[in-house]
Motif scaffolding. Sequence first.
Motif, PDB file in Angstrom:
ATOM      1  N   GLU A 104       0.802  -1.223   0.000  1.00  0.00           N
ATOM      2  CA  GLU A 104       0.000   0.000   0.000  1.00  0.00           C
ATOM      3  C   GLU A 104       0.835   1.272   0.000  1.00  0.00           C
ATOM      4  O   GLU A 104       0.283   2.356  -0.204  1.00  0.00           O
ATOM      5  CB  GLU A 104      -0.934   0.003   1.204  1.00  0.00           C
ATOM      6  CG  GLU A 104      -1.982  -1.093   1.119  1.00  0.00           C
ATOM      7  CD  GLU A 104      -2.887  -1.144   2.327  1.00  0.00           C
ATOM      8  OE1 GLU A 104      -2.713  -0.317   3.249  1.00  0.00           O
ATOM      9  OE2 GLU A 104      -3.770  -2.006   2.355  1.00  0.00           O
ATOM     10  N   TYR A 105       2.119   1.153   0.216  1.00  0.00           N
ATOM     11  CA  TYR A 105       2.972   2.336   0.305  1.00  0.00           C
ATOM     12  C   TYR A 105       4.147   2.245  -0.658  1.00  0.00           C
ATOM     13  O   TYR A 105       4.619   1.163  -0.989  1.00  0.00           O
ATOM     14  CB  TYR A 105       3.480   2.519   1.743  1.00  0.00           C
ATOM     15  CG  TYR A 105       2.359   2.872   2.683  1.00  0.00           C
ATOM     16  CD1 TYR A 105       1.968   4.193   2.836  1.00  0.00           C
ATOM     17  CD2 TYR A 105       1.666   1.894   3.369  1.00  0.00           C
ATOM     18  CE1 TYR A 105       0.912   4.521   3.662  1.00  0.00           C
ATOM     19  CE2 TYR A 105       0.606   2.210   4.195  1.00  0.00           C
ATOM     20  CZ  TYR A 105       0.230   3.537   4.342  1.00  0.00           C
ATOM     21  OH  TYR A 105      -0.820   3.861   5.151  1.00  0.00           O
TER      22      TYR A 105
ATOM     23  N   ASP B 221      -3.393   6.887  -3.636  1.00  0.00           N
ATOM     24  CA  ASP B 221      -3.736   8.264  -4.008  1.00  0.00           C
ATOM     25  C   ASP B 221      -2.525   9.193  -4.091  1.00  0.00           C
ATOM     26  O   ASP B 221      -2.660  10.375  -4.382  1.00  0.00           O
ATOM     27  CB  ASP B 221      -4.770   8.840  -3.047  1.00  0.00           C
ATOM     28  CG  ASP B 221      -4.284   8.907  -1.605  1.00  0.00           C
ATOM     29  OD1 ASP B 221      -3.098   8.609  -1.343  1.00  0.00           O
ATOM     30  OD2 ASP B 221      -5.097   9.247  -0.738  1.00  0.00           O
ATOM     31  N   GLY B 222      -1.327   8.656  -3.820  1.00  0.00           N
ATOM     32  CA  GLY B 222      -0.111   9.461  -3.923  1.00  0.00           C
ATOM     33  C   GLY B 222       0.113  10.428  -2.779  1.00  0.00           C
ATOM     34  O   GLY B 222       1.034  11.249  -2.831  1.00  0.00           O
ATOM     35  N   GLU B 223      -0.713  10.346  -1.724  1.00  0.00           N
ATOM     36  CA  GLU B 223      -0.552  11.265  -0.595  1.00  0.00           C
ATOM     37  C   GLU B 223       0.780  11.007   0.103  1.00  0.00           C
ATOM     38  O   GLU B 223       1.093   9.880   0.495  1.00  0.00           O
ATOM     39  CB  GLU B 223      -1.693  11.129   0.411  1.00  0.00           C
ATOM     40  CG  GLU B 223      -1.546  12.106   1.566  1.00  0.00           C
ATOM     41  CD  GLU B 223      -2.638  11.998   2.608  1.00  0.00           C
ATOM     42  OE1 GLU B 223      -2.475  12.602   3.674  1.00  0.00           O
ATOM     43  OE2 GLU B 223      -3.644  11.309   2.376  1.00  0.00           O
ATOM     44  N   ILE B 224       1.555  12.063   0.271  1.00  0.00           N
ATOM     45  CA  ILE B 224       2.837  11.974   0.957  1.00  0.00           C
ATOM     46  C   ILE B 224       2.574  11.835   2.450  1.00  0.00           C
ATOM     47  O   ILE B 224       1.921  12.680   3.060  1.00  0.00           O
ATOM     48  CB  ILE B 224       3.711  13.223   0.685  1.00  0.00           C
ATOM     49  CG1 ILE B 224       3.995  13.374  -0.810  1.00  0.00           C
ATOM     50  CG2 ILE B 224       4.993  13.173   1.516  1.00  0.00           C
ATOM     51  CD1 ILE B 224       4.884  12.321  -1.413  1.00  0.00           C
ATOM     52  N   MET B 225       3.087  10.758   3.048  1.00  0.00           N
ATOM     53  CA  MET B 225       2.914  10.513   4.477  1.00  0.00           C
ATOM     54  C   MET B 225       4.111  11.009   5.286  1.00  0.00           C
ATOM     55  O   MET B 225       3.981  11.337   6.454  1.00  0.00           O
ATOM     56  CB  MET B 225       2.720   9.013   4.737  1.00  0.00           C
ATOM     57  CG  MET B 225       1.625   8.367   3.903  1.00  0.00           C
ATOM     58  SD  MET B 225       0.029   9.166   4.018  1.00  0.00           S
ATOM     59  CE  MET B 225      -0.425   8.820   5.681  1.00  0.00           C
TER      60      MET B 225
END
Length: 90
Positions: A29-30, A72-76
């Motif tokens: 997932e990442y 979704d490409g969200e930077i964590m």
Amino acid sequence: PAPTKLRTSADVLNRLLWDPVIGKHGGDEYAVGYEDRFLGIKDSMLRDWVKKEVEHEAFASPSCLYFKRASDGEIMWNKRKKIGSGVAAG
């Protein structure tokens, strides 16, 4: 209040891989963004990056630039921008 200290890339990596809830599918997932000394900034699914690092018998956590959610490409987590949100929050 004092600003929260950014987690290290090793801390975030361990959480994504070994957290009982997240770690179950974290590798799928990442994605990790890392600096390749010859090719520049590269993206790889976390599971593939870990496999490659294990084969070379050295985790290059200093080369990690960011972790993002693949869906979704969200930077964590981003080392250069000092972003730590969601699973990567301090």
